[in-house]
Design a protein around this motif. Structure first.
Motif, PDB file in Angstrom:
ATOM      1  N   LEU A   6       0.827  -1.204   0.000  1.00 39.21           N
ATOM      2  CA  LEU A   6       0.000   0.000   0.000  1.00 39.21           C
ATOM      3  C   LEU A   6       0.859   1.251   0.000  1.00 39.21           C
ATOM      4  CD1 LEU A   6      -2.756   1.390   0.241  1.00 39.21           C
ATOM      5  CD2 LEU A   6      -2.567   1.132   2.737  1.00 39.21           C
ATOM      6  N   PHE A   7       1.889   1.286   0.831  1.00 36.05           N
ATOM      7  CA  PHE A   7       2.770   2.452   0.871  1.00 36.05           C
ATOM      8  C   PHE A   7       3.512   2.609  -0.458  1.00 36.05           C
ATOM      9  CE2 PHE A   7       2.411   2.130   5.542  1.00 36.05           C
ATOM     10  CZ  PHE A   7       2.146   3.450   5.810  1.00 36.05           C
ATOM     11  N   ARG A   8       3.923   1.495  -1.068  1.00 37.17           N
ATOM     12  CA  ARG A   8       4.627   1.579  -2.346  1.00 37.17           C
ATOM     13  C   ARG A   8       3.708   2.123  -3.443  1.00 37.17           C
ATOM     14  NH1 ARG A   8       6.497  -2.947  -2.092  1.00 37.17           N
ATOM     15  NH2 ARG A   8       5.014  -4.163  -3.349  1.00 37.17           N
ATOM     16  N   LEU A   9       2.470   1.624  -3.487  1.00 38.95           N
ATOM     17  CA  LEU A   9       1.513   2.128  -4.468  1.00 38.95           C
ATOM     18  C   LEU A   9       1.194   3.605  -4.228  1.00 38.95           C
ATOM     19  CD1 LEU A   9      -0.999  -0.868  -4.704  1.00 38.95           C
ATOM     20  CD2 LEU A   9       0.716  -0.172  -6.386  1.00 38.95           C
ATOM     21  N   THR A  10       1.089   3.978  -2.962  1.00 38.64           N
ATOM     22  CA  THR A  10       0.833   5.385  -2.642  1.00 38.64           C
ATOM     23  C   THR A  10       1.997   6.268  -3.089  1.00 38.64           C
ATOM     24  OG1 THR A  10      -0.466   4.690  -0.724  1.00 38.64           O
ATOM     25  CG2 THR A  10       0.253   6.989  -0.798  1.00 38.64           C
ATOM     26  N   ARG A  11       3.208   5.769  -2.894  1.00 32.61           N
ATOM     27  CA  ARG A  11       4.380   6.536  -3.325  1.00 32.61           C
ATOM     28  C   ARG A  11       4.396   6.684  -4.849  1.00 32.61           C
ATOM     29  NH1 ARG A  11      10.777   4.862  -2.540  1.00 32.61           N
ATOM     30  NH2 ARG A  11      11.627   6.742  -3.530  1.00 32.61           N
ATOM     31  N   ILE A  12       4.053   5.610  -5.554  1.00 37.30           N
ATOM     32  CA  ILE A  12       4.011   5.686  -7.016  1.00 37.30           C
ATOM     33  C   ILE A  12       2.966   6.693  -7.470  1.00 37.30           C
ATOM     34  CG2 ILE A  12       3.445   4.375  -9.103  1.00 37.30           C
ATOM     35  CD1 ILE A  12       4.654   1.912  -7.750  1.00 37.30           C
ATOM     36  N   ARG A  13       1.804   6.676  -6.824  1.00 38.52           N
ATOM     37  CA  ARG A  13       0.756   7.626  -7.190  1.00 38.52           C
ATOM     38  C   ARG A  13       1.189   9.065  -6.923  1.00 38.52           C
ATOM     39  NH1 ARG A  13      -4.344   4.389  -4.473  1.00 38.52           N
ATOM     40  NH2 ARG A  13      -4.445   2.690  -6.015  1.00 38.52           N
ATOM     41  N   LEU A  14       1.799   9.292  -5.773  1.00 36.26           N
ATOM     42  CA  LEU A  14       2.272  10.640  -5.466  1.00 36.26           C
ATOM     43  C   LEU A  14       3.293  11.109  -6.495  1.00 36.26           C
ATOM     44  CD1 LEU A  14       2.696  10.621  -1.573  1.00 36.26           C
ATOM     45  CD2 LEU A  14       1.055  11.940  -2.903  1.00 36.26           C
ATOM     46  N   ALA A  15       4.236  10.230  -6.825  1.00 39.70           N
ATOM     47  CA  ALA A  15       5.252  10.589  -7.818  1.00 39.70           C
ATOM     48  C   ALA A  15       4.614  10.867  -9.175  1.00 39.70           C
ATOM     49  CB  ALA A  15       6.287   9.466  -7.931  1.00 39.70           C
ATOM     50  N   LEU A  16       3.631  10.038  -9.545  1.00 36.00           N
ATOM     51  CA  LEU A  16       2.965  10.227 -10.833  1.00 36.00           C
ATOM     52  C   LEU A  16       2.177  11.529 -10.855  1.00 36.00           C
ATOM     53  CD1 LEU A  16       2.328   9.007 -13.596  1.00 36.00           C
ATOM     54  CD2 LEU A  16       0.378   7.845 -12.556  1.00 36.00           C
ATOM     55  N   TYR A  17       1.438  11.805  -9.787  1.00 32.34           N
ATOM     56  CA  TYR A  17       0.672  13.050  -9.730  1.00 32.34           C
ATOM     57  C   TYR A  17       1.596  14.262  -9.791  1.00 32.34           C
ATOM     58  CZ  TYR A  17      -3.241  10.115  -8.242  1.00 32.34           C
ATOM     59  OH  TYR A  17      -4.214   9.178  -8.182  1.00 32.34           O
ATOM     60  N   TYR A  18       2.680  14.186  -9.062  1.00 33.36           N
ATOM     61  CA  TYR A  18       3.624  15.302  -9.060  1.00 33.36           C
ATOM     62  C   TYR A  18       4.222  15.499 -10.447  1.00 33.36           C
ATOM     63  CZ  TYR A  18       7.733  18.096  -7.894  1.00 33.36           C
ATOM     64  OH  TYR A  18       8.688  19.073  -7.860  1.00 33.36           O
ATOM     65  N   ALA A  19       4.602  14.393 -11.096  1.00 32.65           N
ATOM     66  CA  ALA A  19       5.190  14.495 -12.428  1.00 32.65           C
ATOM     67  C   ALA A  19       4.183  15.055 -13.426  1.00 32.65           C
ATOM     68  CB  ALA A  19       5.692  13.121 -12.884  1.00 32.65           C
ATOM     69  N   ILE A  20       2.918  14.603 -13.331  1.00 32.78           N
ATOM     70  CA  ILE A  20       1.892  15.101 -14.251  1.00 32.78           C
ATOM     71  C   ILE A  20       1.657  16.594 -14.051  1.00 32.78           C
ATOM     72  CG2 ILE A  20      -0.557  14.975 -14.811  1.00 32.78           C
ATOM     73  CD1 ILE A  20      -0.430  11.985 -14.284  1.00 32.78           C
ATOM     74  N   VAL A  21       1.513  17.003 -12.792  1.00 33.43           N
ATOM     75  CA  VAL A  21       1.270  18.420 -12.512  1.00 33.43           C
ATOM     76  C   VAL A  21       2.443  19.277 -12.975  1.00 33.43           C
ATOM     77  CG1 VAL A  21       0.960  20.103 -10.668  1.00 33.43           C
ATOM     78  CG2 VAL A  21      -0.311  17.957 -10.614  1.00 33.43           C
ATOM     79  N   MET A  22       3.655  18.854 -12.641  1.00 33.01           N
ATOM     80  CA  MET A  22       4.827  19.624 -13.052  1.00 33.01           C
ATOM     81  C   MET A  22       4.985  19.609 -14.567  1.00 33.01           C
ATOM     82  SD  MET A  22       6.075  21.077 -10.475  1.00 33.01           S
ATOM     83  CE  MET A  22       7.542  21.696 -11.293  1.00 33.01           C
ATOM     84  N   GLY A  23       4.655  18.454 -15.203  1.00 32.18           N
ATOM     85  CA  GLY A  23       4.714  18.392 -16.658  1.00 32.18           C
ATOM     86  C   GLY A  23       3.745  19.365 -17.302  1.00 32.18           C
ATOM     87  N   LEU A  24       2.522  19.425 -16.761  1.00 30.78           N
ATOM     88  CA  LEU A  24       1.538  20.372 -17.292  1.00 30.78           C
ATOM     89  C   LEU A  24       2.003  21.812 -17.101  1.00 30.78           C
ATOM     90  CD1 LEU A  24      -1.816  18.732 -16.134  1.00 30.78           C
ATOM     91  CD2 LEU A  24      -0.915  18.876 -18.466  1.00 30.78           C
ATOM     92  N   ILE A  25       2.534  22.091 -15.909  1.00 31.80           N
ATOM     93  CA  ILE A  25       3.008  23.457 -15.640  1.00 31.80           C
ATOM     94  C   ILE A  25       4.142  23.831 -16.588  1.00 31.80           C
ATOM     95  CG2 ILE A  25       4.171  24.915 -13.943  1.00 31.80           C
ATOM     96  CD1 ILE A  25       2.628  23.436 -11.774  1.00 31.80           C
ATOM     97  N   LEU A  26       5.099  22.910 -16.780  1.00 37.49           N
ATOM     98  CA  LEU A  26       6.216  23.190 -17.677  1.00 37.49           C
ATOM     99  C   LEU A  26       5.747  23.311 -19.124  1.00 37.49           C
ATOM    100  CD1 LEU A  26       9.136  20.975 -16.321  1.00 37.49           C
ATOM    101  CD2 LEU A  26       8.927  23.450 -16.242  1.00 37.49           C
ATOM    102  N   SER A  27       4.796  22.445 -19.529  1.00 36.96           N
ATOM    103  CA  SER A  27       4.288  22.513 -20.903  1.00 36.96           C
ATOM    104  C   SER A  27       3.590  23.841 -21.157  1.00 36.96           C
ATOM    105  CB  SER A  27       3.325  21.348 -21.155  1.00 36.96           C
ATOM    106  OG  SER A  27       3.983  20.104 -20.995  1.00 36.96           O
ATOM    107  N   ILE A  28       2.743  24.253 -20.206  1.00 40.32           N
ATOM    108  CA  ILE A  28       2.060  25.533 -20.361  1.00 40.32           C
ATOM    109  C   ILE A  28       3.066  26.684 -20.373  1.00 40.32           C
ATOM    110  CG2 ILE A  28       0.457  27.125 -19.243  1.00 40.32           C
ATOM    111  CD1 ILE A  28      -1.067  24.682 -18.209  1.00 40.32           C
TER     112      ILE A  28
END
Length: 471
Positions: A6-28
């Protein structure tokens, strides 16, 4: 295992969300930067074309004599001018290597000029005129065009007049966008490559940051697990002792009065231990939620310390320990607080010092003050605490030595309660210890600064102020 997953999946989700948000911010941000660069260059390009066209327009209008006719002065400005004639459909420069016009403006390979009469028919062109450019006249001032090879051009249309202010026709000044497009393509490539590199770095950073974000959660979860295990263990011990006592009593066919009394005393001791543990846990839970409504009042720390010294003197004597107090102030020290919690605070420290001091040792309670605080020190000559353990001794159920705590009957909640009470009273707690030489716990609590002869309105207001500080 499930928790780790559960902690590993949560960490993956957090990393993915952070990467997506930062990717969107950088793309914009990258798109915004590109649009800003594009707009800035378009404005600069329009200004350049407008300047060239305006200069040519003003120079040519002064020499035009009849509508639709560039002769004879046009050849002085444009020796390579191609007069297309009214019926011409394709104009080609006659002298590409000859001398350019007197102003020297269209010597650049990126510029061309077209002349249209009033009816919109192409009369002539000059400069480096591209092949396959549409010959149909369009009256729009600004236009983007393509030649037969697909190259882009940008042009401006200006109206021409003769010397006697008759409508002559139109002049179009255009510029090739090849350099402009090449620059924009370079900017796009740099932005795309930079975005890919940044996304790779963000992916690594997000994985690392997610680990940092999950660390306190994981530690909190482990602490809850440890707390649950310790609490269960502490509860199980008296329950097991009580159960064993009851079972042994049930196995006896008959019980005399003395045996029954011993059994009841054993059950009473274990029940008292359970009660104390539950009360401590409830007290800590209430203080964590800050839901406990305390009755604050003026408390004399001097009297509390004196009472506790008198109360625990017999226990210390029985353990072969000398318990003394050293009051270094001449007047009583008063604070605004809860007397029950203050008794619990100092009694925990004194009992702790007595329990972990070998026979023949000393426990001394110092009472002093500084500018704004009452200072209480509980010093012992006990076994001391290792330096690496000092930061953890206030954790719940934590024991420096489990065997030692078991022998003394401690549950590991005493110092946690001490710290909670000190914080609730806006105080400060410090510990100094040396292994094998003893420990010193120092408590500082804010003094009651109300004058002794204050009126009956001032003291309640001060109590309200202290209550607000406490919340």
């Amino acid at each position: 295992m499930n928790q780790n997953k559960l902690f590993r999946l949560t960490r993956i989700r957090l990393a993915l969300y952070y990467a997506i948000v930062m990717g969107l911010i950088l793309s914009i941000s990258a798109f915004g930067f590109y649009r800003a660069v594009f707009h800035a260059h378009v404005v600069a390009l329009d200004s350049e074309i407008e300047s060239v066209g305006g200069t040519l327009h003003d120079s040519i209008e002064l020499k035009l004599q009849s509508p639709g006719d560039l002769k004879p002065l046009a050849h002085q400005l444009f020796p390579n001018l191609d007069n297309c004639g009214i019926q011409a459909t394709n104009c080609i420069q006659k002298h590409p290597h000859s001398k350019r016009h007197l102003l020297g403006i269209v010597t650049k390979t990126s510029y061309y000029i077209r002349f249209f009469d009033i009816s919109g028919k192409l009369v002539a062109n000059a400069g480096y005129y591209p092949k396959g450019l549409p010959d149909v006249f369009d009256p729009k001032i600004w236009q983007f065009l393509k030649d037969s090879k697909g190259k882009d051009y940008h042009q401006i249309t200006l109206a021409l007049h003769t010397q006697n202010y008759q409508d002559w026709g139109y002049m179009q000044v255009g510029r090739s966008l090849q350099e402009f497009n090449h620059y924009l393509d370079s900017v796009k490539l740099i932005l795309v490559l930079g975005l890919l590199v940044a996304m790779g770095m963000i992916a690594g950073a997000s994985w690392w940051l997610s680990a940092l974000a999950m660390q306190p959660i994981y530690q909190s979860y482990r602490q809850i697990q440890q707390f649950t295990a310790d609490a269960a263990h502490e509860l199980r011990t008296p329950l097991a002792a009580t159960g064993a006592t009851v079972e042994s009593a049930l196995l006896m066919s008959q019980l005399d009065e003395e045996e029954a009394r011993d059994i009841l005393q054993t059950i009473q001791r274990q029940n008292q231990r359970l009660t104390t543990l539950v009360v401590d846990l409830l007290m800590l839970a209430r203080m964590d939620r800050q839901a406990q409504k305390l009755q604050y009042e003026i408390c004399c720390v001097t009297d509390i310390v004196s009472d506790l010294i008198e109360e625990f003197e017999a226990i210390a004597t029985a353990a072969g320990i000398k318990l003394t107090s050293l009051i270094q102030v001449n007047q009583p020290l008063n604070i605004i607080g809860n007397s029950d919690q203050l008794y619990r605070l100092f009694s925990n420290l004194i009992v702790n010092a007595i329990q972990y001091t070998p026979r023949g040792g000393e426990v001394t309670v110092f009472l002093d003050r500084n500018d704004y605080n009452a200072v209480i020190k509980v010093q012992d000559t006990g076994i001391g605490i290792p330096k690496h353990e000092l930061t953890r001794i206030f954790d719940r159920f934590y024991r420096v030595s489990s065997d030692r705590s078991r022998n003394t009957g401690g549950s590991g909640l005493g110092l946690a309660i001490v710290q909670a009470i000190v914080l609730a009273h806006q105080g400060n707690l410090n510990v100094q210890s040396e292994l094998g030489k003893g420990s010193t716990f120092t408590v500082q609590l804010p003094l009651d600064v109300t004058p002794l002869k204050s009126d009956r309105f001032t003291r309640p207001l001060l109590r309200i102020w202290y209550r607000r500080r406490g919340t």
